[in-house]
Design a protein around this motif. Structure first.
Motif, PDB file in Angstrom:
ATOM      1  N   LEU A 148     -17.794 -31.892  17.575  1.00  9.88           N
ATOM      2  CA  LEU A 148     -16.917 -32.759  17.256  1.00  9.88           C
ATOM      3  C   LEU A 148     -16.783 -33.738  15.860  1.00  9.88           C
ATOM      4  N   MET A 149     -18.188 -34.731  16.198  1.00  9.09           N
ATOM      5  CA  MET A 149     -18.384 -36.174  15.698  1.00  9.09           C
ATOM      6  C   MET A 149     -18.653 -35.122  13.725  1.00  9.09           C
ATOM      7  N   ALA A 150     -19.373 -34.017  13.583  1.00  5.34           N
ATOM      8  CA  ALA A 150     -18.996 -33.098  11.995  1.00  5.34           C
ATOM      9  C   ALA A 150     -18.071 -32.979  11.414  1.00  5.34           C
ATOM     10  N   THR A 151     -17.103 -32.371  12.897  1.00 12.91           N
ATOM     11  CA  THR A 151     -15.407 -32.318  12.409  1.00 12.91           C
ATOM     12  C   THR A 151     -14.679 -33.514  12.027  1.00 12.91           C
ATOM     13  N   CYS A 152     -14.803 -34.452  12.624  1.00 17.33           N
ATOM     14  CA  CYS A 152     -14.006 -35.404  11.897  1.00 17.33           C
ATOM     15  C   CYS A 152     -14.188 -36.015  10.919  1.00 17.33           C
ATOM     16  N   LYS A 153     -15.624 -35.625  10.752  1.00 20.64           N
ATOM     17  CA  LYS A 153     -16.712 -36.391   9.652  1.00 20.64           C
ATOM     18  C   LYS A 153     -16.028 -35.845   8.449  1.00 20.64           C
ATOM     19  N   LYS A 154     -15.713 -34.292   8.547  1.00 19.37           N
ATOM     20  CA  LYS A 154     -15.544 -33.494   7.397  1.00 19.37           C
ATOM     21  C   LYS A 154     -13.974 -33.606   7.178  1.00 19.37           C
ATOM     22  N   PHE A 155     -13.556 -33.725   8.046  1.00 16.35           N
ATOM     23  CA  PHE A 155     -11.770 -33.579   8.541  1.00 16.35           C
ATOM     24  C   PHE A 155     -11.408 -34.834   7.886  1.00 16.35           C
ATOM     25  N   GLN A 156     -12.226 -35.752   7.625  1.00 16.59           N
ATOM     26  CA  GLN A 156     -11.602 -37.261   6.613  1.00 16.59           C
ATOM     27  C   GLN A 156     -11.690 -36.935   5.057  1.00 16.59           C
ATOM     28  N   GLU A 157     -13.139 -36.275   4.960  1.00 20.11           N
ATOM     29  CA  GLU A 157     -13.575 -35.936   3.507  1.00 20.11           C
ATOM     30  C   GLU A 157     -12.446 -35.173   2.967  1.00 20.11           C
ATOM     31  N   ILE A 191      -2.904 -28.496   4.435  1.00 22.23           N
ATOM     32  CA  ILE A 191      -4.666 -27.309   4.388  1.00 22.23           C
ATOM     33  C   ILE A 191      -3.739 -26.635   4.128  1.00 22.23           C
ATOM     34  N   PRO A 192      -3.560 -25.168   2.957  1.00 21.98           N
ATOM     35  CA  PRO A 192      -3.115 -24.139   3.312  1.00 21.98           C
ATOM     36  C   PRO A 192      -4.316 -23.425   3.993  1.00 21.98           C
ATOM     37  N   LYS A 193      -3.819 -22.780   4.907  1.00 19.14           N
ATOM     38  CA  LYS A 193      -4.781 -22.021   5.314  1.00 19.14           C
ATOM     39  C   LYS A 193      -6.286 -20.874   4.905  1.00 19.14           C
ATOM     40  N   GLU A 194      -5.940 -20.853   3.622  1.00 17.87           N
ATOM     41  CA  GLU A 194      -7.006 -20.260   2.385  1.00 17.87           C
ATOM     42  C   GLU A 194      -8.244 -21.258   3.191  1.00 17.87           C
ATOM     43  N   ARG A 195      -7.817 -22.276   2.626  1.00 15.80           N
ATOM     44  CA  ARG A 195      -8.973 -22.918   2.514  1.00 15.80           C
ATOM     45  C   ARG A 195      -9.350 -23.236   4.405  1.00 15.80           C
ATOM     46  N   GLN A 196      -8.899 -23.451   5.558  1.00 16.25           N
ATOM     47  CA  GLN A 196      -9.908 -23.482   6.899  1.00 16.25           C
ATOM     48  C   GLN A 196     -11.214 -22.956   7.331  1.00 16.25           C
ATOM     49  N   PRO A 197     -11.462 -21.648   6.766  1.00 19.14           N
ATOM     50  CA  PRO A 197     -12.171 -20.531   6.996  1.00 19.14           C
ATOM     51  C   PRO A 197     -14.050 -21.728   6.570  1.00 19.14           C
ATOM     52  N   SER A 198     -13.086 -22.636   4.935  1.00  9.54           N
ATOM     53  CA  SER A 198     -14.287 -22.582   4.622  1.00  9.54           C
ATOM     54  C   SER A 198     -14.436 -24.371   4.805  1.00  9.54           C
ATOM     55  N   PHE A 199     -13.678 -25.043   5.502  1.00  8.52           N
ATOM     56  CA  PHE A 199     -13.531 -26.104   6.124  1.00  8.52           C
ATOM     57  C   PHE A 199     -14.505 -25.966   7.625  1.00  8.52           C
ATOM     58  N   ILE A 200     -14.660 -24.865   8.311  1.00 12.74           N
ATOM     59  CA  ILE A 200     -14.717 -24.680   9.320  1.00 12.74           C
ATOM     60  C   ILE A 200     -16.954 -24.534   9.089  1.00 12.74           C
ATOM     61  N   LEU A 201     -16.424 -23.358   7.710  1.00 14.25           N
ATOM     62  CA  LEU A 201     -17.708 -23.393   7.540  1.00 14.25           C
ATOM     63  C   LEU A 201     -19.079 -24.665   6.606  1.00 14.25           C
ATOM     64  N   SER A 202     -18.310 -25.585   6.179  1.00  7.26           N
ATOM     65  CA  SER A 202     -18.655 -26.679   6.211  1.00  7.26           C
ATOM     66  C   SER A 202     -18.944 -27.845   6.611  1.00  7.26           C
ATOM     67  N   VAL A 203     -18.216 -27.574   8.257  1.00  9.99           N
ATOM     68  CA  VAL A 203     -18.822 -27.977   9.262  1.00  9.99           C
ATOM     69  C   VAL A 203     -20.145 -27.142   9.841  1.00  9.99           C
ATOM     70  N   GLU A 204     -20.419 -25.944   9.888  1.00  9.57           N
ATOM     71  CA  GLU A 204     -21.610 -25.856  10.660  1.00  9.57           C
ATOM     72  C   GLU A 204     -22.689 -26.023   9.374  1.00  9.57           C
ATOM     73  N   GLN A 205     -22.890 -25.910   8.231  1.00  8.61           N
ATOM     74  CA  GLN A 205     -23.681 -26.674   6.754  1.00  8.61           C
ATOM     75  C   GLN A 205     -24.031 -27.671   7.751  1.00  8.61           C
ATOM     76  N   GLU A 206     -23.108 -28.502   7.418  1.00 13.05           N
ATOM     77  CA  GLU A 206     -23.392 -30.163   7.738  1.00 13.05           C
ATOM     78  C   GLU A 206     -24.245 -30.300   8.382  1.00 13.05           C
ATOM     79  N   LEU A 207     -24.468 -29.227   9.605  1.00 12.79           N
ATOM     80  CA  LEU A 207     -25.246 -29.315  10.672  1.00 12.79           C
ATOM     81  C   LEU A 207     -26.379 -28.455  11.284  1.00 12.79           C
ATOM     82  N   GLY A 208     -26.600 -27.746   9.704  1.00 14.10           N
ATOM     83  CA  GLY A 208     -27.580 -26.819   9.996  1.00 14.10           C
ATOM     84  C   GLY A 208     -27.092 -25.507  10.655  1.00 14.10           C
ATOM     85  N   ILE A 209     -26.324 -25.410  10.897  1.00 17.33           N
ATOM     86  CA  ILE A 209     -25.961 -24.217  11.989  1.00 17.33           C
ATOM     87  C   ILE A 209     -26.048 -22.947  10.946  1.00 17.33           C
TER      88      ILE A 209
END
Length: 141
Positions: free
Chosen positions: A61-70, A123-141
């Motif tokens: 949740l925290m990483a998603t909020c951080k990356k959403f702001q970015e 935020i186009p739908k095409e960018r959304q999967p990359s966003f989700i991946l960026s959150v997981e990369q932020e956490l090293g998942i």
């Protein structure tokens, strides 16, 4: 590895959800099972720590909020100054490769989009999967 080859399927028995509502302060509520903070004793803490590990969903949740702001800043979206409380729930089994963390991130992303009245024009739908991946990369998942 699989050299880039993937097999995908949908599984209808599993889900992740996020509830989000306006509040005075931004709060991310821990899940009672996956983010425990009280135990019946040291033996209980040991058992849960050994079985579940030390990482629950609150960090998602925290990483998603951080990356959403970015993301919003990068896209030139000025978010209004309003806070929320968010909590998640899921029945996706942990650590077995069923993308449970992605499901939680995607659920919170959708809730944030709705909370801030954003749509695919922002935020186009095409960018959304990359966003989700960026959150997981932020956490090293």
């Amino acid at each position: 590895g699989f050299h880039g080859k993937t097999i995908a399927t949908t599984v209808s028995n599993f889900w992740a959800s996020v509830e989000l509502w306006e509040s005075d302060q931004l709060r991310l509520l821990p899940h009672p099972l996956y983010d425990p903070s009280s135990f019946s004793g040291l033996a209980d803490l040991h058992f849960i720590g050994r079985r579940e590990g030390y990482y629950g969903g609150t960090r998602l949740l925290m990483a998603t909020c951080k990356k959403f702001q970015e993301l919003c800043t990068t896209c030139g979206i000025a978010l209004p100054r309003k806070n929320f409380t968010a909590r998640y729930d899921t029945n996706v089994p942990r650590q077995v490769g069923l993308a449970g963390s992605s499901a939680i991130v995607a659920s919170l992303f959708k809730a944030l989009m709705q909370f801030y009245n954003l749509n695919q024009e922002h935020i186009p739908k095409e960018r959304q999967p990359s966003f989700i991946l960026s959150v997981e990369q932020e956490l090293g998942i």
